[in-house]
Design an enzyme around this catalytic site. Structure first.
Site, mmCIF file in Angstrom:
data_model
loop_
_atom_site.group_PDB
_atom_site.id
_atom_site.type_symbol
_atom_site.label_atom_id
_atom_site.label_comp_id
_atom_site.label_asym_id
_atom_site.label_seq_id
_atom_site.Cartn_x
_atom_site.Cartn_y
_atom_site.Cartn_z
ATOM 1 N N ARG A 189 -13.294 14.042 7.821
ATOM 2 C CA ARG A 189 -14.137 14.356 6.798
ATOM 3 C C ARG A 189 -15.676 14.620 6.882
ATOM 4 O O ARG A 189 -16.216 14.055 7.957
ATOM 5 C CB ARG A 189 -13.919 13.500 5.712
ATOM 6 N N ILE A 229 -12.837 1.797 14.586
ATOM 7 C CA ILE A 229 -13.673 2.107 15.478
ATOM 8 C C ILE A 229 -14.730 0.879 15.720
ATOM 9 O O ILE A 229 -15.220 0.375 16.738
ATOM 10 C CB ILE A 229 -14.457 3.218 15.233
ATOM 11 N N ARG A 240 -2.325 -1.932 -3.778
ATOM 12 C CA ARG A 240 -3.634 -1.165 -3.413
ATOM 13 C C ARG A 240 -3.812 -0.047 -4.405
ATOM 14 O O ARG A 240 -2.894 0.803 -4.348
ATOM 15 C CB ARG A 240 -3.777 -1.115 -1.853
ATOM 16 N N HIS A 264 -12.797 1.608 -0.243
ATOM 17 C CA HIS A 264 -12.855 0.333 1.107
ATOM 18 C C HIS A 264 -13.250 -0.765 0.167
ATOM 19 O O HIS A 264 -13.810 -1.816 0.999
ATOM 20 C CB HIS A 264 -13.888 0.660 2.251
ATOM 21 N N ASN A 293 0.874 -1.068 0.221
ATOM 22 C CA ASN A 293 0.238 0.078 -0.032
ATOM 23 C C ASN A 293 0.973 1.372 -0.028
ATOM 24 O O ASN A 293 1.663 1.739 1.262
ATOM 25 C CB ASN A 293 -0.861 -0.176 1.363
ATOM 26 N N ASP A 331 -9.831 11.463 16.866
ATOM 27 C CA ASP A 331 -9.798 10.099 17.305
ATOM 28 C C ASP A 331 -10.915 9.715 18.171
ATOM 29 O O ASP A 331 -10.938 10.406 19.185
ATOM 30 C CB ASP A 331 -8.459 9.855 17.811
ATOM 31 N N GLU A 360 -7.644 -6.252 4.469
ATOM 32 C CA GLU A 360 -7.375 -6.021 2.824
ATOM 33 C C GLU A 360 -6.304 -6.544 2.514
ATOM 34 O O GLU A 360 -6.435 -6.967 1.118
ATOM 35 C CB GLU A 360 -7.456 -4.304 2.737
HETATM 36 P P1 ADP Z 1 -7.855 4.198 8.679
HETATM 37 O O1 ADP Z 1 -7.438 2.954 8.328
HETATM 38 O O2 ADP Z 1 -9.039 4.966 7.935
HETATM 39 O O3 ADP Z 1 -6.928 5.071 9.062
HETATM 40 P P2 ADP Z 1 -8.424 2.867 11.106
HETATM 41 O O4 ADP Z 1 -9.443 1.744 10.776
HETATM 42 O O5 ADP Z 1 -7.205 2.280 11.426
HETATM 43 O O6 ADP Z 1 -8.222 3.955 10.153
HETATM 44 O O7 ADP Z 1 -9.231 3.536 12.368
HETATM 45 C C1 ADP Z 1 -8.362 4.409 13.398
HETATM 46 C C2 ADP Z 1 -9.352 4.944 14.035
HETATM 47 O O8 ADP Z 1 -10.140 3.987 15.040
HETATM 48 C C3 ADP Z 1 -8.745 5.872 15.245
HETATM 49 O O9 ADP Z 1 -8.863 7.273 14.673
HETATM 50 C C4 ADP Z 1 -9.570 5.638 16.511
HETATM 51 O O10 ADP Z 1 -10.869 6.628 16.185
HETATM 52 C C5 ADP Z 1 -10.269 4.300 16.270
HETATM 53 N N1 ADP Z 1 -9.830 3.293 17.232
HETATM 54 C C6 ADP Z 1 -8.764 2.649 17.176
HETATM 55 N N2 ADP Z 1 -8.462 1.831 18.115
HETATM 56 C C7 ADP Z 1 -9.385 2.052 19.069
HETATM 57 C C8 ADP Z 1 -9.942 1.636 20.354
HETATM 58 N N3 ADP Z 1 -9.360 0.849 21.021
HETATM 59 N N4 ADP Z 1 -11.159 2.164 20.713
HETATM 60 C C9 ADP Z 1 -11.798 3.126 20.330
HETATM 61 N N5 ADP Z 1 -11.565 3.436 18.920
HETATM 62 C C10 ADP Z 1 -10.478 3.077 18.578
#
Ligand code: ADP
Length: 399
Positions: A237, A328, A89, A178, A8, A279, A382
């Protein structure tokens, strides 16, 4: 032994994961970050070991050299010949790709022609592909598109109500994103229905977030649009908003369309409303402390996701399963519980709240037998989908 690399490439990063195929055993994973800088970071994990080094990585080609060198130095591979395929990717496949494709000149040209639709991403993917090609010129290279899974949408699901001339002339329509993740989740879901394809509302909720309605293993509707800015509210976003907000705010602030577009992409969503963070963990903490904007951001987020679930329930003519995935969706039991509370009065779903609280980053069916739909947490993968496609092209190539 067949080793396949899933890649990626971003504008300043290159993530990789090496698999032993067809076993799908992960041999190592890593990331080159801050490419283009003197103090770039190269990280790699293998077995129970990991290493992080700060060093100059001035371009993607150097990053690929470091990856291959590290694989040999750590004894993960003995020679470069062991890598038989590389899957890349690609965020935007436009109207051209409804499945993965061999990375030949035609594929390269089409990806290049799609740069205006995904300027940062597609350009970086091509840089990554060319860097690998230089160092591993003879391996099977495969492009795996985030948009491919969504190509099964009907026109009434992907055409925007703008003058049709623009749809045709500029290919301005919904593509979604996605797709590799939603496809993976749809395949995993069959295990809960005796191998048959259920009707699914698949929620990939990370910092980027999208929801997809899936029937017979195919996408019928998805929340992201021309770009990943559309659909539900996300970490930074906006998701869908009235298009006149752009016009109005540009007039109010004096900012240009491009500047406002950057704000919609990078300073909006959970971050913009809460003024705390993008976050969800920080938002949850601020909510506990009674921060009113964090509470509003949280409620807005839940409502947006619930609204899309309702919309797709109708679109599918009823659904069999809701899946929660990504950062999340996989980790936040509070988020899942709030969504279920929001949709339960209409959709008659129920989860085991105690069980839900214990599920973080692992697969589990969290609905009760009384629930009108099954609800599952399924961690997405993925990279394994990319490795599978690259391996199957290698097999076809070498028959
Ligand atoms: P992307 O791939 O779109 O960058 P991810 O799928 O890795 O994103 O998700 C990242 C987000 O998941 C973080 O910004 C946070 O909001 C949330 N996150 C990660 N771990 C936790 C957790 N243990 N509890 C709650 N939310 C979490």
């Amino acid at each position: 032994m067949a080793k396949v690399m899933a890649v990626n490439a971003g504008s300043s990063s290159l993530k990789f994961k090496l698999y032993e195929m067809p076993e799908e055993k992960v041999l190592c994973s890593g990331n080159a970050e801050r490419i283009g800088w003197e103090d770039a970071i190269f990280g790699i994990k293998w077995g129970d070991q990991s290493e992080k080094t700060v060093l100059p990585i001035l371009d993607h080609a150097r990053a690929v050299e470091l990856v291959v060198q590290a694989l040999i130095d750590k004894g993960i591979i003995k020679s470069m010949d062991e890598i038989i395929a590389v899957g890349h990717r690609i965020v935007q496949g436009g109207k051209y790709f409804s499945h993965s494709e061999l990375f030949n000149k035609d594929t390269e040209d089409k990806i290049e022609s799609l740069i205006p639709l995904a300027p940062l991403h597609n350009k970086a993917h091509l840089v990554g592909f060319r860097a690998f090609k230089k160092i591993l010129p003879n391996v099977t290279s495969v492009a795996v598109f985030d948009t491919a899974f969504h190509q099964t949408m009907e026109p009434q699901d992907y055409v925007y109500p703008i003058p049709y001339e623009y749809t045709k002339k500029y290919d301005c329509r919904r593509y979604g994103a996605h797709g590799t993740s939603h496809n993976y989740l749809a395949q995993k879901a069959t295990a809960y229905f005796g191998g048959k394809n259920p009707k699914i509302i698949s929620c990939h909720i990370g910092s980027g977030a999208s929801i997809t309605a899936i029937k017979d293993g195919k996408c019928v509707a998805t929340s992201m649009g021309l770009t990943p800015l559309g659909g539900i509210m996300m970490g930074t976003r906006t998701g869908d908003i009235d298009p006149s907000v752009m016009n109005y705010l540009c007039k109010c602030t004096g900012l240009s369309v491009e500047e406002m577009y950057q704000i919609f992409n990078k300073k909006s969503g959970l971050l913009g409303v809460s003024e705390v963070s993008n976050d969800s963990r920080d938002i949850a903490k601020a909510c506990e402390e009674g921060n009113e904007l964090a509470l509003l951001a949280d409620k807005l987020f839940i409502r947006r996701v619930a609204d899309f679930i309702g919309q797709y329930f109708v679109r599918l003519g009823g659904a069999d399963m809701i899946i929660f995935s990504a950062g999340i969706g996989e980790n936040s039991s509070e988020f899942r519980e709030k969504i279920v509370d929001e949709i339960a009065p209409a959709l008659h779903v129920e989860i085991d709240k105690e069980l839900n609280k214990t599920i973080h980053g692992k697969e589990c069916l969290i609905s009760t037998p009384n629930s009108a739909m099954k609800i599952a947490v399924i961690p997405t993968d993925e990279e394994v989908m990319i490795a599978r496609d690259a391996y199957s092209f290698y097999l076809k190539d070498n028959k």
